[in-house]
Design an enzyme around this catalytic site. Sequence first.
Site: not given
Length: 328
Positions: A119-120
């Site tokens: 994520h991210s």
Amino acid sequence: MLPLAYSSRWSRHSSPSPLGLLSELKLAVPWGHIAVKVWGLQKNPPVLCLHGWLDNANSFDKLIPFLPKDFCYVAMDFGGHGLSTHYSPGLPYYHHNFVSEVRRVVSAFKWTRLSLLGHSFGGVVGGLFACMFPEMVDKLILLDSTPLLMDLNEVENIMTYRRKNIEQTLKVEDSQKPPGIFSPEEMLHELLTKNSHLNEDCGELLLQRGTTKVAEGLVLNRDQRLSWPQYSFDFMGKELTMHSLRRLQASVLIIKALDGYYDVRRENDLNKASFLLMLDILRSTLKERFQFVEIPGNHYIHMNKPQIVADIIRSFLQGPPRTTPSRL
């Protein structure tokens, strides 16, 4: 490769989970330990989960119960985050350090092949790992992220990034400022104020692993030197990005939140041109090995709408493995 002692010097705490045994492990590293959480049987194909900047392994707690149960999911805390040890004084947090941490975890579990779910910033770390060690990664899943950070003005900006990273690290080290102590309510309010994409439930979940209780209240676990993330990242120009992505042998899935970090609907979004060019490079390079899905939601879509995200990941994970590796 890590010595065998690294894979045996683990402390363990276990509890039941919908995927089987949930274990809390500490993997020994030269500066302390890397904390990880494990869902499912370790004999199953591994999926290593990489959280975003300033987050921790708890960011996957809502998503993993909805994922296929015939995999082993391991979520790690990056150094200086969650329950992992801070880097030693004088050692800065550079992008490639986190890629090295991924390699240490892979060695500790003695994996030869794995999938990555990031994520991210965790997606960027996973993407760089997949480009550096292409033969090891079967599938790369990016949640509101890209596999690399591309800066079309890299030649102009790179020295500024590096200089500010050094200056900020020295500034934090010199200040010797003790960590702030807050009540649980104040800590949650502070987190939600700084991150409008988190709801209260998700904020509390991150703080469970991201704080330590002291007599007067709560203190953040993360290293204060992580306060300026943009100066720790490794940006690449167009040519280096293209060269790196051609090394990928993994199948790649990007799940983009419509109201997430990369909002291509905003005309003045500085990341728009780089993001769209990145997509073009991935499509032309990976062809049928690349999937791109947009869904309504914000940057923490995997925490706010885990079932929707899990449905997309499930079909990708259970799909056929890679068959035609790209040339190095």
